[in-house]
Design an enzyme around this catalytic site. Structure first.
Site, PDB file in Angstrom:
ATOM      1  N   ASP A 130       0.906  -1.254  -0.088  1.00  0.00           N
ATOM      2  CA  ASP A 130       0.006  -0.089   0.089  1.00  0.00           C
ATOM      3  C   ASP A 130       0.666   1.241   0.062  1.00  0.00           C
ATOM      4  OD1 ASP A 130      -2.194  -1.496   0.252  1.00  0.00           O
ATOM      5  OD2 ASP A 130      -2.597  -1.169   2.176  1.00  0.00           O
ATOM      6  N   ILE A 165      -1.477  -8.083   1.198  1.00  0.00           N
ATOM      7  CA  ILE A 165      -0.820  -8.411  -0.064  1.00  0.00           C
ATOM      8  C   ILE A 165       0.335  -7.598  -0.182  1.00  0.00           C
ATOM      9  CG2 ILE A 165      -0.874  -8.701  -2.549  1.00  0.00           C
ATOM     10  CD1 ILE A 165      -3.682  -8.945  -2.508  1.00  0.00           C
ATOM     11  N   CYS A 188     -22.569 -17.557  -6.814  1.00  0.00           N
ATOM     12  CA  CYS A 188     -22.937 -17.114  -5.408  1.00  0.00           C
ATOM     13  C   CYS A 188     -23.133 -15.464  -5.504  1.00  0.00           C
ATOM     14  CB  CYS A 188     -21.815 -17.366  -4.431  1.00  0.00           C
ATOM     15  SG  CYS A 188     -21.995 -16.749  -3.031  1.00  0.00           S
ATOM     16  N   CYS A 211     -18.128   2.346  -0.298  1.00  0.00           N
ATOM     17  CA  CYS A 211     -17.880   1.602   0.518  1.00  0.00           C
ATOM     18  C   CYS A 211     -17.715   2.121   1.830  1.00  0.00           C
ATOM     19  CB  CYS A 211     -16.622   0.854  -0.042  1.00  0.00           C
ATOM     20  SG  CYS A 211     -15.882  -0.278   1.158  1.00  0.00           S
ATOM     21  N   SER A 213     -15.816   1.127   4.130  1.00  0.00           N
ATOM     22  CA  SER A 213     -14.343   1.311   4.360  1.00  0.00           C
ATOM     23  C   SER A 213     -13.864   2.977   4.013  1.00  0.00           C
ATOM     24  CB  SER A 213     -13.431   0.291   3.851  1.00  0.00           C
ATOM     25  OG  SER A 213     -13.728  -0.952   4.818  1.00  0.00           O
ATOM     26  N   ASP A 240     -16.006  -5.395   7.117  1.00  0.00           N
ATOM     27  CA  ASP A 240     -15.726  -6.717   6.866  1.00  0.00           C
ATOM     28  C   ASP A 240     -16.862  -7.399   6.272  1.00  0.00           C
ATOM     29  OD1 ASP A 240     -12.896  -6.742   7.432  1.00  0.00           O
ATOM     30  OD2 ASP A 240     -13.197  -7.301   9.474  1.00  0.00           O
ATOM     31  N   LYS A 297     -10.328  12.859  15.004  1.00  0.00           N
ATOM     32  CA  LYS A 297     -11.400  13.699  14.443  1.00  0.00           C
ATOM     33  C   LYS A 297     -12.305  12.751  13.570  1.00  0.00           C
ATOM     34  CE  LYS A 297     -12.653  17.823  11.904  1.00  0.00           C
ATOM     35  NZ  LYS A 297     -12.016  19.017  11.060  1.00  0.00           N
TER      36      LYS A 297
END
Length: 312
Positions: A130, A165, A188, A211, A213, A240, A297
């Site tokens: 990242d 990763i 699925c 999202c 996240s 999650d 914050k």
């Protein structure tokens, strides 16, 4: 050392350093991924993550990150926890229970490159987690480690998707693994059906701006849009849901990394404790945590939104 010996050394070393899986692909421009990334950006699915628009060519061509690159080594590190949060506590994504993975993996990657040079000789390379414009999941698929599920996560057939990763790009030629050619998601749709904000637009196509996240970590606005009222499902930092409902994660097993053990107190803090927490205590408690990314914050904003959606 010949190619086979060098490759065996690399994979053995990855296990010695604690990585769960290692795959290797030839370093080359990712033309198909370039087209997909360009379309994703054009749709505005990056939201306010402006950095996703930067260094486009570097994202799709590893030789621009490491001149003369010949191999892309992809490494997976399990973070699935044995512990769970107290019931009713503001929810935290599992990857954030312990020490910031950037710190943990960066140290491993530095050691990895040092050991390669010590054994093989002068090798130019860089390790990433990242920390640079690298399409980690694409390289993981090309390295034979799994497929990208409908929720956009890399899924390993034996152990699911709760992995960090890491990528090591080096100018050393190695033997290359066959790409992972099959998608085992089948018909699925559990992740699409479970996502409360509709962030999974189509299989493997994620609207990052919707999202949870993104909303709880990347979005720095003082307000979370009222349209997400009553859709956060208690998530204070990350989410999650799409992984928890994935059938492949029934194979997930607890990690063996001491650094990822939950920070004391973290799993048992309730809403009232988070609301009462001052900035200094936040910094002390989470000084080595990925939760620092939201800052005090941001966490306060998220808590208030959960308690009184759409308002600050």
């Amino acid at each position: 050392m010949n190619l086979s010996t060098q490759t065996t050394f690399i994979k053995t070393l990855s296990r010695e350093l604690g990585f769960d899986y290692c795959g290797i692909a030839r370093a080359q421009r990712l033309d198909d991924d370039a087209r997909k990334l360009e379309q994703w950006l054009t749709k505005g699915y990056q939201g306010k993550m402006g950095y996703m628009e930067n260094h486009f060519d570097m994202r799709v061509d590893p030789t621009l990150l490491v001149p003369g690159a010949k191999s892309v080594v992809t490494l997976l590190l399990n973070y699935y926890p044995e512990e769970q949060q107290a019931e009713g506590a503001p929810k935290i994504a599992k990857y954030a229970y312990g020490t910031d993975y950037h710190l943990v993996i960066r140290e491993k990657m530095n050691e990895f490159l040092y050991r390669i040079r010590e054994k093989i000789g002068q090798v130019e390379g860089r390790g990433f987690v990242d920390s640079a414009p690298v399409l980690e999941r694409s390289w993981a698929v090309r390295s034979g480690l799994g497929w990208v599920g409908k929720n956009g996560n890399l899924i390993h057939k034996q152990t699911g998707s709760f992995f960090f990763i890491a990528t090591l790009i080096i100018d050393l030629e190695l033997e290359y693994d066959d790409p992972f050619a099959k998608d085992y998601c089948g018909s699925c749709t559990r992740c699409l059906d479970a996502c409360p904000t509709g962030a999974i637009v189509d299989p493997t196509l994620i609207d990052g701006s919707r999202c949870i996240s993104y909303l709880t970590i990347e979005l720095k606005d003082e307000l979370i849009a009222p349209e997400f009222r009553d859709k956060m499902e208690g998530w204070m930092f990350g989410c999650d849901i799409c992984q928890d409902v994935c059938p492949w994660n029934r194979f997930a097993r607890p990690h063996q990394q001491d650094a990822f053990a939950p920070i004391p107190l973290l799993l048992n803090l309730g809403t009232a404790e988070w609301e009462a927490m001052d900035e200094q205590f936040f910094r002390t408690l989470l000084k080595n945590s990925p939760m620092k990314r939201s800052k005090w914050k941001g966490i306060q904003r998220n808590i208030r939104f959960l308690e009184n959606p759409g308002k600050i």
